[in-house]
Every structure is written in structure tokens, then in C-alpha cells.
Write a protein that holds these residues in place. Sequence first.
Motif, mmCIF file in Angstrom:
data_model
loop_
_atom_site.group_PDB
_atom_site.id
_atom_site.type_symbol
_atom_site.label_atom_id
_atom_site.label_comp_id
_atom_site.label_asym_id
_atom_site.label_seq_id
_atom_site.Cartn_x
_atom_site.Cartn_y
_atom_site.Cartn_z
ATOM 1 N N THR A 70 0.685 4.202 -2.827
ATOM 2 C CA THR A 70 0.750 5.431 -3.218
ATOM 3 C C THR A 70 1.664 6.275 -3.247
ATOM 4 N N ARG A 71 2.754 6.337 -2.852
ATOM 5 C CA ARG A 71 3.894 6.703 -3.139
ATOM 6 C C ARG A 71 4.133 6.743 -5.106
ATOM 7 N N ASP A 72 3.550 5.618 -5.338
ATOM 8 C CA ASP A 72 3.984 6.042 -6.991
ATOM 9 C C ASP A 72 2.179 6.367 -7.651
ATOM 10 N N SER A 73 1.351 6.245 -7.229
ATOM 11 C CA SER A 73 0.518 7.242 -6.962
ATOM 12 C C SER A 73 0.595 8.672 -7.211
ATOM 13 N N ILE A 74 1.380 9.250 -6.083
ATOM 14 C CA ILE A 74 1.450 10.373 -5.704
ATOM 15 C C ILE A 74 2.605 11.282 -6.681
ATOM 16 N N HIS A 75 3.782 10.190 -7.623
ATOM 17 C CA HIS A 75 4.806 10.608 -7.551
ATOM 18 C C HIS A 75 3.665 10.865 -9.809
ATOM 19 N N ARG A 76 2.993 9.843 -9.844
ATOM 20 C CA ARG A 76 2.569 10.220 -11.216
ATOM 21 C C ARG A 76 1.806 11.118 -11.117
ATOM 22 N N LYS A 77 1.240 11.714 -9.664
ATOM 23 C CA LYS A 77 0.043 12.596 -9.974
ATOM 24 C C LYS A 77 0.875 14.860 -10.010
ATOM 25 N N ALA A 78 1.409 14.400 -8.872
ATOM 26 C CA ALA A 78 1.890 15.661 -8.674
ATOM 27 C C ALA A 78 3.733 15.880 -9.314
ATOM 28 N N CYS A 79 4.828 14.606 -9.410
ATOM 29 C CA CYS A 79 6.002 15.146 -9.706
ATOM 30 C C CYS A 79 5.501 14.848 -11.058
ATOM 31 N N GLN A 80 5.123 14.054 -11.980
ATOM 32 C CA GLN A 80 5.287 14.056 -13.406
ATOM 33 C C GLN A 80 4.030 14.901 -13.939
ATOM 34 N N HIS A 81 3.419 15.732 -13.248
ATOM 35 C CA HIS A 81 2.165 16.654 -13.868
ATOM 36 C C HIS A 81 3.054 17.136 -14.712
ATOM 37 N N LYS A 82 1.744 17.734 -15.798
ATOM 38 C CA LYS A 82 2.807 18.841 -17.447
ATOM 39 C C LYS A 82 2.884 19.570 -17.037
ATOM 40 N N VAL A 83 2.323 20.389 -15.326
ATOM 41 C CA VAL A 83 2.265 22.117 -15.145
ATOM 42 C C VAL A 83 3.365 21.584 -14.167
ATOM 43 N N GLU B 64 0.489 -0.871 0.069
ATOM 44 C CA GLU B 64 -0.311 -0.242 0.276
ATOM 45 C C GLU B 64 0.768 1.000 0.467
ATOM 46 N N LEU B 65 1.820 1.077 0.869
ATOM 47 C CA LEU B 65 3.015 1.952 0.631
ATOM 48 C C LEU B 65 4.109 2.978 -0.737
ATOM 49 N N HIS B 66 3.851 1.272 -0.994
ATOM 50 C CA HIS B 66 4.375 1.842 -2.680
ATOM 51 C C HIS B 66 3.059 2.387 -3.892
#
Length: 118
Positions: free
Chosen positions: A7-20, A3-5
Motif C-alpha cells: 500500500t505504501r509503495d503504491s501510494i508513493h508511486r501514484k502520488a509522490c512520484q506523479h508527474k504533476v 500488505e502495508l508495504h
Amino acid sequence: MYELHQTRDSIHRKACQHKVSSAIDTMIVDAFIKADGALKISDSLLDVTEHTKLTDGIYQKILHFDVKEDEENLREAQKILQRIESRDLYKCVCEIYFTVEKDKPITLVNQECEQDCV
């Protein structure tokens, strides 16, 4: 742990790799490259003492620096940072994915932008 992995993967894709986020990162890099000639930012990479003085304040320093007439690159860096402040960000024209095989050509996501991207 799974679950931790996730969550971290989801945050990375949605925030860190966001187009903005990617657009702002690219614009900041462009501004720093243009401002390097006047502010000697890259010289601090070789000197540990100077490197420790390199803080997040460099963004504000570039943005509010008193530009002389002969420092056109610094003026362009300020314009880029002002665009970030006003949310006039770079736009993505198209994406290019390269294939691993040497014989296969570039695969374009949007076939309409083929002439612009190549």
C-alpha cells in the motif's frame, strides 16, 4: 506487513512520484533559488534561530512581496509561483536514463527528442 508495504509503495508511486507533483516541486525549487538573492533564504540554513522562522509562509511571502525595479530575480520567482497557482506547470519534454556501464551511451525513452535532450 506485506500488505502495508504494498500500500505504501503504491501510494508513493501514484502520488509522490506523479508527474504533476514532480513539476510543482521543481517549480517551487526554481522560485526559491531565484528569490534567495532578495530574501536570503539560504542564510537561514546556517543560523538555527533563523531556520526555525522559515515556515511554509515563505511561499506566500514570495508570491505577494512588493518587488522593486532592481529585483528582477524576485519578479521571476513570483511569475513561477503564479504559474503554479494558475496550473501552468512545466511540461516534460523527454526522459533520459543513464546506464551503469561506462561503454554504453545514454538510453532515451523517446527517440524523437534525442536532439533536444543531448
